[in-house]
Design a protein around this motif. Structure first.
Motif, PDB file in Angstrom:
ATOM      1  N   HIS A   1       0.836  -1.198   0.000  1.00  0.00           N
ATOM      2  CA  HIS A   1       0.000   0.000   0.000  1.00  0.00           C
ATOM      3  C   HIS A   1       0.873   1.251   0.000  1.00  0.00           C
ATOM      4  N   LEU A   2       1.904   1.250   0.826  1.00  0.00           N
ATOM      5  CA  LEU A   2       2.815   2.393   0.859  1.00  0.00           C
ATOM      6  C   LEU A   2       3.552   2.553  -0.477  1.00  0.00           C
ATOM      7  N   LYS A   3       3.995   1.445  -1.030  1.00  0.00           N
ATOM      8  CA  LYS A   3       4.751   1.502  -2.284  1.00  0.00           C
ATOM      9  C   LYS A   3       3.876   1.969  -3.447  1.00  0.00           C
ATOM     10  N   LEU A   4       2.648   1.468  -3.516  1.00  0.00           N
ATOM     11  CA  LEU A   4       1.780   1.803  -4.644  1.00  0.00           C
ATOM     12  C   LEU A   4       1.167   3.190  -4.538  1.00  0.00           C
ATOM     13  N   PHE A   5       0.766   3.566  -3.321  1.00  0.00           N
ATOM     14  CA  PHE A   5       0.014   4.808  -3.160  1.00  0.00           C
ATOM     15  C   PHE A   5       0.713   5.830  -2.261  1.00  0.00           C
ATOM     16  N   GLY A   6       1.996   5.618  -1.984  1.00  0.00           N
ATOM     17  CA  GLY A   6       2.715   6.461  -1.033  1.00  0.00           C
ATOM     18  C   GLY A   6       2.622   7.952  -1.318  1.00  0.00           C
TER      19      GLY A   6
ATOM     20  N   GLN B   1       0.260   9.522  -2.791  1.00  0.00           N
ATOM     21  CA  GLN B   1      -1.115  10.011  -2.696  1.00  0.00           C
ATOM     22  C   GLN B   1      -1.669   9.941  -1.274  1.00  0.00           C
ATOM     23  N   LEU B   2      -0.951   9.309  -0.359  1.00  0.00           N
ATOM     24  CA  LEU B   2      -1.459   9.103   0.997  1.00  0.00           C
ATOM     25  C   LEU B   2      -1.213  10.325   1.871  1.00  0.00           C
ATOM     26  N   SER B   3      -2.132  10.531   2.793  1.00  0.00           N
ATOM     27  CA  SER B   3      -1.932  11.605   3.761  1.00  0.00           C
ATOM     28  C   SER B   3      -0.929  11.145   4.818  1.00  0.00           C
TER      29      SER B   3
END
Length: 181
Positions: free
Chosen positions: A145-150, A152-154
Motif C-alpha cells: 500500500h505504501l509503495k503503490l500509493f505512497g 497520494q497518501l496523507s
C-alpha cells in the motif's frame, strides 16, 4: 479487477469482516469457557462438550474438511509451478496429464513422509506459519500500500501503515520467541 478505484474499499471491507469474525469466535470461546479456554477453541469444545454428540461429529468433519481444503489450496500453486516447468519438455497433452497427476501424488506423499519421519516438524510448521502469516496478512499488504500509493497518501494514512508494519513485526517477533521457548 474491473474497477481498480474500489480496491481500497474492498480490502477495508474484507479486513473488517475477518476482524469481526475472529472477534466473535474469541468472545464466544471466552464466554463459554472463561480462563480455561485452550489456544484452539476446538480443543475446548471437545473437552467440555455437554451438547449433542451429533454437533460434535459435525464439527469434527468440518475441521477435517477445513484441513483438507487448506492442504489443497497450499499445494496447488506448488504443483502448478512444477507442472509449468515440465510442460515444455513433455511431448503430448496425455503425457502432461499423467505428469500432473504424478506431481500431485508425489507432493502428497512427500508431505506425509515429512509428517511421519519428522514428528517435531509441527514445531517448525507453527514457527514458519506464524512468521509467514504476519508477513502475508499484515506486513506485506501495508508495504505494498505504501509503495503503490505512497505519494497520494496523507500523513495519517502513512503513519497508520507504518504502525501496522511495526505492530506486525513485533507480533511476529514475540510469537516467534514464545514458540521457541
Amino acid at each position: 479487477m474491473k474497477r481498480p478505484q474500489d480496491f481500497e474499499k474492498m480490502i477495508d471491507l474484507t479486513y473488517s469482516i475477518v476482524l469481526v469474525s475472529c472477534l466473535l469466535v474469541a468472545i464466544s470461546g471466552y464466554y463459554m469457557f472463561g480462563d480455561d479456554v485452550e489456544d484452539q477453541i476446538t480443543v475446548s469444545l471437545g473437552q467440555n462438550s455437554t451438547g449433542s454428540s451429533f454437533f460434535m461429529i459435525g464439527l469434527t468433519w468440518l475441521m477435517i474438511l477445513t484441513a483438507i481444503s487448506k492442504f489443497t489450496l497450499t499445494m496447488f500453486p506448488l504443483a502448478l509451478g512444477f507442472e509449468e516447468m515440465l510442460s515444455n519438455i513433455l511431448p503430448s497433452d496425455l503425457a502432461m496429464e499423467l505428469v500432473d497427476s504424478l506431481v500431485k501424488i508425489a507432493l502428497i506423499f512427500s508431505s506425509l513422509a515429512v509428517a511421519v519421519f519428522f514428528p517435531s516438524f509441527s514445531f517448525l510448521c507453527s514457527l514458519v506459519g506464524l512468521i509467514c502469516a504476519m508477513i502475508v496478512s499484515v506486513i506485506f499488504p501495508t508495504v505494498a500500500h505504501l509503495k503503490l500509493f505512497g505519494s497520494q497518501l496523507s500523513t495519517l494514512e502513512k503513519a497508520i501503515d507504518w504502525a501496522l508494519i511495526l505492530g506486525g513485526s513485533i507480533v511476529a517477533l514475540v510469537g516467534t520467541l514464545a514458540t521457541v521457548q
